[in-house]
Design a protein around this motif. Structure first.
Motif, PDB file in Angstrom:
ATOM      1  N   GLY A  68       0.819  -1.210   0.000  1.00  0.00           N
ATOM      2  CA  GLY A  68       0.000   0.000   0.000  1.00  0.00           C
ATOM      3  C   GLY A  68       0.851   1.258   0.000  1.00  0.00           C
ATOM      4  N   ALA A  69       1.896   1.269   0.818  1.00  0.00           N
ATOM      5  CA  ALA A  69       2.789   2.432   0.853  1.00  0.00           C
ATOM      6  C   ALA A  69       3.521   2.602  -0.472  1.00  0.00           C
ATOM      7  CB  ALA A  69       3.788   2.286   1.997  1.00  0.00           C
ATOM      8  N   ALA A  70       3.924   1.508  -1.082  1.00  0.00           N
ATOM      9  CA  ALA A  70       4.607   1.584  -2.376  1.00  0.00           C
ATOM     10  C   ALA A  70       3.669   2.103  -3.464  1.00  0.00           C
ATOM     11  CB  ALA A  70       5.161   0.222  -2.768  1.00  0.00           C
ATOM     12  N   PHE A  71       2.408   1.662  -3.439  1.00  0.00           N
ATOM     13  CA  PHE A  71       1.440   2.153  -4.424  1.00  0.00           C
ATOM     14  C   PHE A  71       1.186   3.653  -4.260  1.00  0.00           C
ATOM     15  CE2 PHE A  71      -1.126  -1.834  -5.838  1.00  0.00           C
ATOM     16  CZ  PHE A  71       0.033  -2.359  -6.377  1.00  0.00           C
ATOM     17  N   ILE A  72       1.081   4.110  -3.021  1.00  0.00           N
ATOM     18  CA  ILE A  72       0.860   5.535  -2.793  1.00  0.00           C
ATOM     19  C   ILE A  72       2.071   6.337  -3.273  1.00  0.00           C
ATOM     20  CG2 ILE A  72       0.601   7.290  -0.985  1.00  0.00           C
ATOM     21  CD1 ILE A  72      -1.146   5.251   0.508  1.00  0.00           C
ATOM     22  N   GLY A  73       3.263   5.863  -2.964  1.00  0.00           N
ATOM     23  CA  GLY A  73       4.471   6.539  -3.443  1.00  0.00           C
ATOM     24  C   GLY A  73       4.582   6.529  -4.958  1.00  0.00           C
ATOM     25  N   ALA A  74       4.220   5.408  -5.570  1.00  0.00           N
ATOM     26  CA  ALA A  74       4.275   5.319  -7.027  1.00  0.00           C
ATOM     27  C   ALA A  74       3.273   6.270  -7.677  1.00  0.00           C
ATOM     28  CB  ALA A  74       3.996   3.894  -7.479  1.00  0.00           C
ATOM     29  N   SER A  75       2.101   6.422  -7.067  1.00  0.00           N
ATOM     30  CA  SER A  75       1.108   7.337  -7.643  1.00  0.00           C
ATOM     31  C   SER A  75       1.588   8.780  -7.577  1.00  0.00           C
ATOM     32  CB  SER A  75      -0.236   7.187  -6.937  1.00  0.00           C
ATOM     33  OG  SER A  75      -0.185   7.716  -5.632  1.00  0.00           O
ATOM     34  N   VAL A  76       2.291   9.129  -6.497  1.00  0.00           N
ATOM     35  CA  VAL A  76       2.840  10.486  -6.387  1.00  0.00           C
ATOM     36  C   VAL A  76       3.903  10.708  -7.457  1.00  0.00           C
ATOM     37  CG1 VAL A  76       4.186  12.021  -4.898  1.00  0.00           C
ATOM     38  CG2 VAL A  76       2.289  10.720  -3.950  1.00  0.00           C
ATOM     39  N   VAL A  77       4.766   9.744  -7.651  1.00  0.00           N
ATOM     40  CA  VAL A  77       5.830   9.871  -8.657  1.00  0.00           C
ATOM     41  C   VAL A  77       5.242   9.937 -10.064  1.00  0.00           C
ATOM     42  CG1 VAL A  77       7.790   8.668  -9.701  1.00  0.00           C
ATOM     43  CG2 VAL A  77       7.595   8.809  -7.221  1.00  0.00           C
ATOM     44  N   ILE A  78       4.273   9.079 -10.369  1.00  0.00           N
ATOM     45  CA  ILE A  78       3.649   9.088 -11.696  1.00  0.00           C
ATOM     46  C   ILE A  78       2.952  10.414 -11.946  1.00  0.00           C
ATOM     47  CG2 ILE A  78       1.841   8.039 -13.110  1.00  0.00           C
ATOM     48  CD1 ILE A  78       2.570   5.362 -11.810  1.00  0.00           C
ATOM     49  N   ARG A  79       2.273  10.915 -10.935  1.00  0.00           N
ATOM     50  CA  ARG A  79       1.577  12.210 -11.066  1.00  0.00           C
ATOM     51  C   ARG A  79       2.578  13.325 -11.354  1.00  0.00           C
ATOM     52  NH1 ARG A  79      -3.830  14.152 -10.924  1.00  0.00           N
ATOM     53  NH2 ARG A  79      -3.656  16.321 -10.387  1.00  0.00           N
ATOM     54  N   TYR A  80       3.691  13.316 -10.650  1.00  0.00           N
ATOM     55  CA  TYR A  80       4.721  14.331 -10.864  1.00  0.00           C
ATOM     56  C   TYR A  80       5.318  14.214 -12.265  1.00  0.00           C
ATOM     57  CZ  TYR A  80       9.094  16.856 -10.498  1.00  0.00           C
ATOM     58  OH  TYR A  80      10.141  17.701 -10.730  1.00  0.00           O
TER      59      TYR A  80
END
Length: 95
Positions: A68-80
């Motif tokens: 879950g933490a990795a998915f949240i971090g990945a979504s932030v990176v993809i958004r950026y």
């Protein structure tokens, strides 16, 4: 022709939040089962559901929190990266 569907950062974020909620729920259930099992005076006489659900809940906890933490971090990176991509393509080429 690229026919693969693109996953949006919002979709990944919600999956991450869902996995974290699943991890919290499994933590609460695991704690409740452990407390009930410790109240039994005979460890061999613990209810059958404790021996079945306890390992399953531990596996869910160990997988859901980091995923879950990795998915949240990945979504932030993809958004950026999606926001900065148009600005990079608009820059003139230098020769």
């Amino acid at each position: 022709m690229n026919t693969t569907p693109r996953t949006s950062p919002k979709h990944i974020l919600w999956w991450g939040i869902g996995l974290l909620i699943l991890g919290v729920l499994s933590q609460v259930l695991s704690t409740s089962l452990s407390i009930q099992a410790s109240m039994v005076s005979d460890p061999i006489g613990n209810p059958f559901y404790y021996w079945v659900f306890s390992p399953v809940l531990i596996i869910i906890q160990n997988a859901a929190f980091p995923l879950g933490a990795a998915f949240i971090g990945a979504s932030v990176v993809i958004r950026y990266l999606q926001q900065s991509q148009p600005t990079l393509s608009q820059q003139p080429e230098q020769r």
